[in-house]
Design a protein around this motif. Structure first.
Motif, short mmCIF file in Angstrom:
data_model
loop_
_atom_site.label_atom_id
_atom_site.label_comp_id
_atom_site.label_asym_id
_atom_site.label_seq_id
_atom_site.Cartn_x
_atom_site.Cartn_y
_atom_site.Cartn_z
N ILE A 1 0.86 -1.19 0.00
CA ILE A 1 0.00 0.00 0.00
C ILE A 1 0.89 1.23 0.00
CG2 ILE A 1 -1.67 1.34 1.33
CD1 ILE A 1 -2.93 -1.25 2.24
N VAL A 2 0.68 2.11 -0.97
CA VAL A 2 1.38 3.39 -1.03
C VAL A 2 0.38 4.47 -0.65
CG1 VAL A 2 2.64 5.02 -2.48
CG2 VAL A 2 2.97 2.56 -2.79
N ARG A 3 0.58 5.05 0.52
CA ARG A 3 -0.36 6.01 1.10
C ARG A 3 0.25 7.42 1.06
NH1 ARG A 3 -0.97 6.21 7.66
NH2 ARG A 3 -2.04 8.23 7.84
N GLU A 4 -0.50 8.37 0.53
CA GLU A 4 -0.07 9.77 0.59
C GLU A 4 -0.09 10.19 2.05
OE1 GLU A 4 0.69 13.70 0.64
OE2 GLU A 4 -1.21 12.97 1.43
N GLN B 1 -5.10 -10.37 -5.34
CA GLN B 1 -5.30 -9.69 -6.62
C GLN B 1 -4.50 -8.40 -6.72
OE1 GLN B 1 -9.18 -7.34 -7.04
NE2 GLN B 1 -9.63 -8.54 -5.18
N PHE B 2 -4.04 -7.88 -5.56
CA PHE B 2 -3.38 -6.58 -5.54
C PHE B 2 -1.86 -6.72 -5.61
CE2 PHE B 2 -7.31 -5.80 -2.96
CZ PHE B 2 -7.96 -5.02 -3.91
N ASP B 3 -1.22 -5.76 -6.25
CA ASP B 3 0.23 -5.66 -6.28
C ASP B 3 0.65 -4.39 -5.54
OD1 ASP B 3 2.94 -5.81 -6.85
OD2 ASP B 3 2.71 -5.08 -8.90
N VAL B 4 0.33 -3.22 -6.10
CA VAL B 4 0.56 -1.95 -5.42
C VAL B 4 -0.78 -1.23 -5.35
CG1 VAL B 4 1.71 0.30 -5.51
CG2 VAL B 4 2.94 -1.77 -6.23
N MET B 5 -1.19 -0.85 -4.15
CA MET B 5 -2.42 -0.09 -3.97
C MET B 5 -2.07 1.34 -3.60
SD MET B 5 -5.70 -0.71 -1.41
CE MET B 5 -6.25 -2.17 -2.28
N LEU B 6 -2.55 2.29 -4.39
CA LEU B 6 -2.29 3.72 -4.20
C LEU B 6 -3.51 4.38 -3.57
CD1 LEU B 6 -0.75 6.42 -4.82
CD2 LEU B 6 -1.81 6.32 -7.09
N THR B 7 -3.30 5.10 -2.44
CA THR B 7 -4.43 5.71 -1.74
C THR B 7 -4.06 7.07 -1.17
OG1 THR B 7 -3.97 4.97 0.53
CG2 THR B 7 -5.00 3.38 -0.94
N ASP B 8 -5.09 7.81 -0.79
CA ASP B 8 -4.85 9.08 -0.09
C ASP B 8 -4.54 8.80 1.38
OD1 ASP B 8 -7.23 8.66 1.28
OD2 ASP B 8 -8.29 10.35 0.40
#
Length: 350
Positions: free
Chosen positions: A127-130, A232-239
């Motif tokens: 997970i890549v979180r801002e 199913q996820f690889d990189v998840m981008l979120t706020d």
């Protein structure tokens, strides 16, 4: 120059950071360490959860490793003096805008997850979180009295194109080194900030990363899919807000919050901020039963991302897996080892 600044903080923070010190001494004894009070401990000593001197020390280090902040002791402190305000100030002051939170299930812990083995065995997504924008930093924010009685609270969700683009680049670049897929999570159906998020991510993908698979998902559906089909996820981008929530949900897939590290990165050449995501856990603080692996794995991420020692990071990751294979477990994983004994198990595996 300090290689690694340690900020043990509050609750179980000092207990798990002590195990990082043990591991660092064995794995890389040449590493230059420094340590400063932070969070509630700093407030007790200096009247500030983050002093100017500590922030400058953080910015002058190659990496910063934090334990945890907060606890009921400081619940009545002014909002801007609470331990959590120190953490937000540290993130903003260091300019770390991209939070990397891996959801990695170690093979020996596949049965420790609350989900079935077949759903989590081999799980590995990021997970890549801002981290420095959105509703946690937006203005205005206040609580006001209403003329007819009662109160009204206001928090503001704010994002700019530049903020969305810079964290999205981190996600796309990371995906190129993994399975080449980014899933961007927002609420574009009901939030204007979510609509802008989707538009900016889509355009950046078209312009710079057409080779990466991009999918969009609504954040509430993302929460459901994380517990339905997480592989199913690889990189998840979120706020910032959704990343905070979704990464905690993903943490349970791995068996325990005590297993998950995180990294917060800024512009190239600036120090990264590393921390376990489990929080200060005041209910078990001082009992010596906290799982130190999330802190140790945060150190592994620091070795890899900020300290330029990926070979040592590989050794440490393998040692953690080996210790788990040999049955090392703290109470959160169904075992009986103390915090120090789990640290010793990793040392023995090294």
């Amino acid at each position: 120059m300090t290689d690694l600044l340690l900020l043990p903080g509050d609750g179980i923070g000092p207990e798990v950071i002590a195990e990082v010190r043990k591991v660092a001494a064995a794995l890389c004894p040449d590493l230059a360490l420094d340590e400063r009070p932070f969070g509630g401990r700093s407030y007790d000593l200096h009247g500030e959860p983050l002093t100017a001197e500590t922030l400058e020390a953080a910015k002058a280090s190659k990496a910063v490793l934090m334990g945890a902040v907060g606890g009921p002791k400081w619940a009545s402190a002014p909002r801007d003096k609470r331990p959590e305000a120190g953490l937000l100030g540290l993130r903003a002051g260091m300019g770390v805008f991209a939070n990397l939170r891996p959801a990695l299930c170690f093979q020996p812990l596949a049965d420790a997850s609350s989900l079935k083995r077949e759903l989590v065995e081999g799980l590995d997504f990021m997970i890549v979180r801002e981290l420095t924008g959105g509703i946690y930093f937006g203005e205005p924010r206040y609580i006001e009295d209403l003329p007819a009685g009662g109160k009204r609270a206001v928090d503001t969700q704010v994002y700019t194109t530049a903020e969305i683009e810079r964290v999205s680049r981190v996600a796309f670049e990371l995906a190129r080194g993994r399975r080449n897929k980014v899933t961007s999570a927002e609420k574009s159906n009901v939030m204007d900030s979510g609509l802008l998020w989707r538009e900016v991510v889509t355009e950046l993908h078209r312009r710079e990363y057409p080779d990466v698979i991009l999918e969009h998902i609504l954040a509430d559906n993302a929460a459901m899919q994380i517990v339905k089909n997480p592989k199913q996820f690889d990189v998840m981008l979120t706020d910032n807000l959704f990343g905070d929530i979704l990464s905690d949900a993903a943490a349970q897939l791995t068996g325990s919050l005590g297993m998950l590290p995180s990294a917060a990165l800024g512009a190239p050449g600036t120090p990264g901020l590393y921390e376990p995501i489990h929080g200060s856990a005041p209910d078990i603080a001082g009992q010596g039963i906290a799982n130190p692996l999330a802190a140790i794995l945060s150190f592994e991420m620091a070795l890899r991302w900020s300290l330029g020692r990926p070979e040592l990071a590989d050794r440490l990751l393998a040692a953690v897996n080996r210790a788990l294979e040999q049955g090392a477990r703290t109470p959160d994983l169904g075992g009986k080892l103390s915090t120090a004994q789990m640290g010793d198990a990793v040392l023995a595996a090294l």
